[in-house]
Design an enzyme around this catalytic site. Sequence first.
Site, PDB file in Angstrom:
ATOM      1  N   HIS A   1       0.842  -1.567  -0.374  1.00 51.52           N
ATOM      2  CA  HIS A   1       0.266   0.236   0.123  1.00 51.52           C
ATOM      3  C   HIS A   1       0.810   1.522   0.175  1.00 51.52           C
ATOM      4  CE1 HIS A   1      -2.243  -3.535   1.929  1.00 51.52           C
ATOM      5  NE2 HIS A   1      -2.750  -3.241   1.326  1.00 51.52           N
TER       6      HIS A   1
ATOM      7  N   ARG B   1      -7.210  16.264   1.806  1.00 45.78           N
ATOM      8  CA  ARG B   1      -6.716  17.489   2.518  1.00 45.78           C
ATOM      9  C   ARG B   1      -5.403  16.851   2.926  1.00 45.78           C
ATOM     10  NH1 ARG B   1     -10.917  16.081   7.255  1.00 45.78           N
ATOM     11  NH2 ARG B   1     -12.652  17.011   5.925  1.00 45.78           N
TER      12      ARG B   1
ATOM     13  N   ARG C   1      -2.148   4.148  -5.509  1.00 46.28           N
ATOM     14  CA  ARG C   1      -4.188   4.090  -4.498  1.00 46.28           C
ATOM     15  C   ARG C   1      -4.654   5.218  -4.744  1.00 46.28           C
ATOM     16  NH1 ARG C   1      -5.726  -1.376  -2.964  1.00 46.28           N
ATOM     17  NH2 ARG C   1      -4.677  -3.126  -2.971  1.00 46.28           N
TER      18      ARG C   1
ATOM     19  N   ARG D   1      -4.002  11.908  13.811  1.00 45.03           N
ATOM     20  CA  ARG D   1      -4.857  11.762  12.714  1.00 45.03           C
ATOM     21  C   ARG D   1      -5.541  12.328  13.287  1.00 45.03           C
ATOM     22  NH1 ARG D   1     -10.202  10.113  11.112  1.00 45.03           N
ATOM     23  NH2 ARG D   1     -11.526  10.408  12.086  1.00 45.03           N
TER      24      ARG D   1
ATOM     25  N   GLY E   1      -9.490  14.244  12.040  1.00 47.28           N
ATOM     26  CA  GLY E   1     -10.639  13.944  11.276  1.00 47.28           C
ATOM     27  C   GLY E   1     -11.964  14.769  11.914  1.00 47.28           C
ATOM     28  N   SER E   2     -12.994  14.616  11.239  1.00 48.86           N
ATOM     29  CA  SER E   2     -14.126  14.757  12.056  1.00 48.86           C
ATOM     30  C   SER E   2     -14.959  14.138  12.836  1.00 48.86           C
ATOM     31  CB  SER E   2     -14.719  15.400  10.444  1.00 48.86           C
ATOM     32  OG  SER E   2     -15.157  14.082   9.754  1.00 48.86           O
TER      33      SER E   2
ATOM     34  N   GLU F   1     -16.096   8.403  15.851  1.00 50.96           N
ATOM     35  CA  GLU F   1     -16.001   8.268  14.461  1.00 50.96           C
ATOM     36  C   GLU F   1     -15.260   7.231  14.210  1.00 50.96           C
ATOM     37  OE1 GLU F   1     -11.976   8.088  14.553  1.00 50.96           O
ATOM     38  OE2 GLU F   1     -12.594   7.301  16.370  1.00 50.96           O
ATOM     39  N   MET F   2     -14.665   7.106  12.520  1.00 47.40           N
ATOM     40  CA  MET F   2     -14.112   5.677  12.654  1.00 47.40           C
ATOM     41  C   MET F   2     -12.725   5.034  11.764  1.00 47.40           C
ATOM     42  SD  MET F   2     -17.133   5.771   9.350  1.00 47.40           S
ATOM     43  CE  MET F   2     -17.533   3.956   9.305  1.00 47.40           C
ATOM     44  N   GLU F   3     -11.891   6.071  13.190  1.00 48.55           N
ATOM     45  CA  GLU F   3     -10.490   5.291  12.757  1.00 48.55           C
ATOM     46  C   GLU F   3      -9.794   5.471  13.995  1.00 48.55           C
ATOM     47  OE1 GLU F   3     -12.380   5.960   9.238  1.00 48.55           O
ATOM     48  OE2 GLU F   3     -11.364   7.731  10.898  1.00 48.55           O
TER      49      GLU F   3
ATOM     50  N   SER G   1     -18.002  18.118  13.360  1.00 46.42           N
ATOM     51  CA  SER G   1     -18.551  17.800  11.628  1.00 46.42           C
ATOM     52  C   SER G   1     -20.155  18.594  11.520  1.00 46.42           C
ATOM     53  CB  SER G   1     -18.159  17.675  10.848  1.00 46.42           C
ATOM     54  OG  SER G   1     -18.409  15.830  10.895  1.00 46.42           O
TER      55      SER G   1
END
Length: 239
Positions: free
Chosen positions: A5, A25, A44, A88, A90-91, A177-179, A201
């Site tokens: 990756h 971003r 990718r 990180r 993020g939102s 959030e998701m991470e 957000s």
Amino acid sequence: MSTPHISAEKGDFARTVIMPGDPHRSELIAREFLSGALLVNDVRGVRGFTGEYKSVRVSVMASGMGMPSMSIYSHELYNCFGVENIIRTGSAGALSDSLALRDIVICDNAITDSGIVRFLGAEPMSDIPASRELAEIARFVRTSARTVVGKLQTSDVFYSDNVYKLEWKARGALAVEMETAALYATARKAEKRALALCTVSDYALTGEGLSATEREKTFTDMIEIALETAVEAERLPKL
């Protein structure tokens, strides 16, 4: 050294990587905040850049969306490219009534019910901590934005019922959030450092929030906190 990756050489990445979710971003951060930024990865569509901020070498690369993607990129950066700190940016969707749009959560602990963290050396439903060193640095960065230290819930599901969200609110999660849980678990397993900064957000329970364009253009305070934290992280012992 290349991985499935990331196509880069060891040394191409700085000790600290700023990691938004969105590849657009990451390019914006490199273009607007780093001097002499060079492209070090372009696999990718996830471009990685290394440049300087206040004379300190810093990298930026996206994580993609969700814990599987975060776990892949953070694992490879930590274990294959010598990265020591990932921050990180993020939102998050607010769960707590105390949060307002554009507030920044400095995540001291992440919690998730996802089984993915078992493969990363953590347990679902348990607090997975941030690097205390990075969290303490971030807390004292001067900013015009309102910052709040607290827990984030990391979810595998974006479109979930409010009953589910209210359960996490009752467990003390300020936002969802998701991470982050995957990042923190990966960092702990690799004996490296990690911190998540998330700008509010939207309101998770009502859906009211910023547009995609507003999210991209109004996260400047969070990015500056991350970069200032990266500068101070240079003083931390090498891992």
